[in-house]
Scaffold this active site. Structure first.
Site, short mmCIF file in Angstrom:
data_model
loop_
_atom_site.label_atom_id
_atom_site.label_comp_id
_atom_site.label_asym_id
_atom_site.label_seq_id
_atom_site.Cartn_x
_atom_site.Cartn_y
_atom_site.Cartn_z
N GLY A 12 0.78 -1.24 0.00
CA GLY A 12 0.00 0.00 0.00
C GLY A 12 0.81 1.28 0.00
CB SER A 13 4.27 2.23 -0.93
OG SER A 13 4.40 1.78 -2.25
NE ARG A 65 -9.86 -14.93 -12.44
CZ ARG A 65 -8.80 -14.49 -11.75
NH1 ARG A 65 -8.87 -13.36 -11.08
NH2 ARG A 65 -7.68 -15.16 -11.75
CG MET A 90 -1.18 -7.94 -6.49
SD MET A 90 -0.55 -6.81 -7.74
CE MET A 90 0.78 -7.81 -8.37
CB ILE A 92 -7.67 -10.63 -13.73
CG1 ILE A 92 -6.16 -10.86 -13.86
CG2 ILE A 92 -8.29 -10.26 -15.07
CD1 ILE A 92 -5.80 -12.10 -14.64
CG LEU A 93 -11.05 -5.75 -11.48
CD1 LEU A 93 -11.32 -4.25 -11.52
CD2 LEU A 93 -11.63 -6.36 -10.20
CG HIS A 109 1.41 -2.95 -15.10
ND1 HIS A 109 1.20 -4.15 -14.47
CD2 HIS A 109 2.35 -3.19 -16.05
CE1 HIS A 109 1.96 -5.08 -15.02
NE2 HIS A 109 2.67 -4.52 -15.99
CG ASP A 145 -1.55 -5.37 -16.35
OD1 ASP A 145 -2.18 -4.79 -15.46
OD2 ASP A 145 -0.77 -6.31 -16.12
CD GLU A 174 4.39 1.79 -9.17
OE1 GLU A 174 4.02 0.99 -10.02
OE2 GLU A 174 4.47 1.50 -7.96
C1 GAR Z 1 3.20 -1.34 -7.47
O1 GAR Z 1 4.49 -1.34 -8.00
C2 GAR Z 1 2.18 -1.49 -8.57
O2 GAR Z 1 2.55 -0.90 -9.77
C3 GAR Z 1 2.14 -2.99 -8.72
O3 GAR Z 1 2.20 -3.49 -7.42
C4 GAR Z 1 2.98 -2.60 -6.62
C5 GAR Z 1 2.20 -2.30 -5.36
O4 GAR Z 1 2.96 -1.59 -4.45
N1 GAR Z 1 0.95 -3.41 -9.40
C6 GAR Z 1 0.89 -4.46 -10.22
O5 GAR Z 1 1.86 -5.16 -10.45
C7 GAR Z 1 -0.46 -4.69 -10.85
N2 GAR Z 1 -0.31 -5.49 -12.03
P1 GAR Z 1 2.27 -0.91 -3.19
O6 GAR Z 1 1.37 -1.96 -2.57
O7 GAR Z 1 3.42 -0.58 -2.28
O8 GAR Z 1 1.50 0.28 -3.65
#
Ligand code: GAR
Length: 201
Positions: A12-13, A65, A90, A92-93, A109, A145, A174
């Site tokens: 969750g950063s 799903r 993580m 897929i919707l 992504h 994606d 990001e």
């Molecule tokens: C992030 O790097 C995001 O781009 C990636 O997961 C990480 C989550 O980091 N997302 C994917 O790979 C989706 N396909 P976080 O939990 O620290 O925000």
């Protein structure tokens, strides 16, 4: 007030970056709800730390799903967000979610899509000796994606850089770009016809 829902699965950063941007009024809106499919996601603690409403919807409790997505839809309908941000979510919707919130779901992504959809993007970059890497923020459809690209941030890969080092640098960009894009949605100034493209050091 522009209402944001953030869906997470882990650390969750990126959620924290959005919380921070809302607090500093970089985003003219507020995070109404955080939903995690993973009961152990650290991001839940981040929501708690900031007194943000959160909900755990464990995907393991659902047969399909579609059933899981239906539970998401029901929760989100209650909160009625203007924008749903997948920030390290993580899953897929299915069309159950994408049809319910057309053009309202965005994902971040860690690659320069269409290169490297799915997992393990940093390793792929290192393995293939790519000279550049980056992040993409895009609308979500049922293709993994695969939705329309809104913004990309690019970095040059350094000689001998490891996938862990790349991951750290990717996270940093990001945290810059996601709040910018969300703030444009909140201000109504997002231009879906022109991809925002930034090069970072
Ligand atoms: C992030 O790097 C995001 O781009 C990636 O997961 C990480 C989550 O980091 N997302 C994917 O790979 C989706 N396909 P976080 O939990 O620290 O925000």
């Amino acid at each position: 007030m522009f209402k944001i829902a953030v869906l997470i699965s882990g650390n969750g950063s990126n959620l924290e970056a959005l919380i921070d941007a809302c607090k500093k009024n970089v985003i003219n809106g507020s995070i109404d709800i955080v939903i995690s499919n993973n009961p152990d996601a650290y991001g839940i603690q981040r929501a708690k730390n900031h007194f943000i409403n959160y909900k755990i919807i464990d995907n393991n409790r659902f047969e399909t799903r579609e059933d899981f997505d239906q539970a998401l839809v029901e929760e989100l309908k209650d909160s009625n967000p203007d924008l749903i941000v997948l920030a390290g979510f993580m899953r897929i919707l299915t069309s159950v979610m994408t049809e319910a919130f057309k053009n309202k779901i965005i994902n971040i992504h860690p690659s320069l899509l269409p290169k490297y959809p799915g997992l393990d993007t940093h390793n792929s970059v290192v393995k293939n000796g790519d000279l550049k890497h980056g992040i993409t923020i895009h609308f979500v459809n049922e293709v993994l994606d695969g939705g329309q690209i809104i913004a990309q941030g690019e970095i040059s890969v350094n000689a001998n850089e490891t996938s862990e080092e790349l991951k750290t640098r990717i996270h940093a960009i990001e945290h810059v770009m996601l709040p910018i894009v969300v703030s444009k949605f909140a201000d109504g100034t997002i231009n879906t016809k022109r991809v925002i493209y930034e090069k970072f050091k």
